[in-house]
Motif scaffolding. Structure first.
Motif, PDB file in Angstrom:
ATOM      1  N   HIS A  12     -16.899  31.274  24.001  1.00 59.21           N
ATOM      2  CA  HIS A  12     -18.094  31.029  23.492  1.00 59.21           C
ATOM      3  C   HIS A  12     -18.418  29.804  22.685  1.00 59.21           C
ATOM      4  N   VAL A  15     -20.244  28.737  16.612  1.00 60.80           N
ATOM      5  CA  VAL A  15     -20.787  30.014  15.705  1.00 60.80           C
ATOM      6  C   VAL A  15     -21.586  29.485  14.402  1.00 60.80           C
ATOM      7  N   HIS A  16     -22.385  29.537  14.084  1.00 60.04           N
ATOM      8  CA  HIS A  16     -23.097  29.374  12.631  1.00 60.04           C
ATOM      9  C   HIS A  16     -22.198  30.023  11.490  1.00 60.04           C
ATOM     10  N   GLY A  28     -22.558  40.301  13.943  1.00 60.68           N
ATOM     11  CA  GLY A  28     -23.785  39.416  13.430  1.00 60.68           C
ATOM     12  C   GLY A  28     -23.506  37.863  13.275  1.00 60.68           C
ATOM     13  N   TYR A  29     -22.230  37.383  13.713  1.00 64.71           N
ATOM     14  CA  TYR A  29     -22.198  36.049  13.768  1.00 64.71           C
ATOM     15  C   TYR A  29     -22.750  35.567  15.066  1.00 64.71           C
ATOM     16  N   HIS A  30     -23.874  34.737  15.001  1.00 68.68           N
ATOM     17  CA  HIS A  30     -24.434  34.105  16.016  1.00 68.68           C
ATOM     18  C   HIS A  30     -24.028  32.891  16.318  1.00 68.68           C
ATOM     19  N   SER A  32     -24.474  28.724  16.672  1.00 76.94           N
ATOM     20  CA  SER A  32     -25.386  27.521  15.982  1.00 76.94           C
ATOM     21  C   SER A  32     -26.149  26.998  17.154  1.00 76.94           C
ATOM     22  N   ARG A  36     -25.318  27.059  21.011  1.00 76.29           N
ATOM     23  CA  ARG A  36     -26.460  27.653  22.244  1.00 76.29           C
ATOM     24  C   ARG A  36     -26.640  26.355  23.184  1.00 76.29           C
ATOM     25  N   THR A  65     -21.582  39.515  19.261  1.00 72.59           N
ATOM     26  CA  THR A  65     -22.702  38.806  19.226  1.00 72.59           C
ATOM     27  C   THR A  65     -22.750  37.186  19.978  1.00 72.59           C
ATOM     28  N   ARG A  66     -21.538  36.608  19.573  1.00 70.17           N
ATOM     29  CA  ARG A  66     -21.380  35.140  20.020  1.00 70.17           C
ATOM     30  C   ARG A  66     -21.267  35.283  21.543  1.00 70.17           C
ATOM     31  N   GLU A  69     -24.673  35.848  23.574  1.00 67.24           N
ATOM     32  CA  GLU A  69     -25.530  34.745  23.555  1.00 67.24           C
ATOM     33  C   GLU A  69     -25.057  33.642  24.157  1.00 67.24           C
TER      34      GLU A  69
END
Length: 225
Positions: A12, A15-16, A28-30, A32, A36, A65-66, A69
């Motif tokens: 991936h 991550v933010h 819940g870790y998306h 950054s 993206r 999540t990561r 995405e």
């Protein structure tokens, strides 16, 4: 008749995580904004290969999540639908959710039992278990790619640094205990395993590339990511 296949293991993107938490399997870790962009570059590399004739026909992801995405631009550019696969999850880690550094661990007796055996390792999911589950996911993905696309078809599995490095280490016969700084598995990188015959899978050949290398400057990487 033999049927070859290639499985691309995509890590991936960034991550933010401004608090530098070991997020592991936490929800819940998306990604950054830069993460993206990394995912987009990886997807564009895969689309370039598809435009050059690669039959990329199957996409599976760790259900976090990561990774979801990171897979989104692949779904868009290659027209695939990502399938969650629990075997692609991040490694389990006792220190998940903590802001951890070496000095903090050594000062806190509560953590000492988890630091006794780095060969297993004692702080998380055994390395051999990671190799087992990831190897199964890779072999199943290779077979599914051939089922969908025929001889030479390809699959993409979106996962995490340590599980990807473990399955590669298993393939290459490398000792599983290691220094995390030596892993060749950067953000949004592709570790590609090519099988000459998915019906009698031997040791695949390995290739590695970093489509998002231009975005690595200043990135901070933590264990459990």
């Amino acid at each position: 008749m033999s049927h070859s296949a290639t499985v691309h293991l995509l890590r991936h993107g960034e991550v933010h995580n401004p608090d530098r938490i070991v997020y592991g399997r936490l929800p819940g870790y998306h990604l950054s904004e830069r993460g993206r962009a990394m995912a987009r570059l990886a997807a564009e590399e895969l689309r370039r290969r598809a435009d050059d004739g690669a039959a990329i026909v199957h996409l599976a992801i760790s259900p976090l999540t990561r990774t979801r995405e990171t897979a989104a631009p692949i779904e868009e550019l290659l027209g695939l639908q990502a399938r969650p696969d629990e075997r692609l999850l991040e490694a389990g880690n006792h220190f998940e959710g903590l802001h951890v550094n070496r000095d903090e661990l050594l000062r806190n007796p509560r953590h000492w039992p988890r630091l006794l055996n780095p060969l297993r390792p004692s702080w998380g999911e055994p390395y051999r278990e990671q190799v087992r589950r990831m190897s199964e996911a890779v072999k199943d993905a290779a077979a599914e790619a051939v089922r969908i696309g025929g001889d030479g078809a390809e699959a993409v599995l979106v996962s995490h640094q340590l599980p990807i490095w473990m399955v590669r280490s298993g393939v290459e016969g490398r000792p599983l205990p290691h220094d995390p700084r030596t892993r060749q598995c950067n953000l949004a990188s592709l570790t590609s395993l090519r099988f000459d015959d998915v019906r009698a899978p031997g040791r695949p050949s390995v290739a590695y590339c970093e489509p998002a290398a231009e975005l690595y400057s200043g990135v901070i990487q933590l264990p459990g990511s």
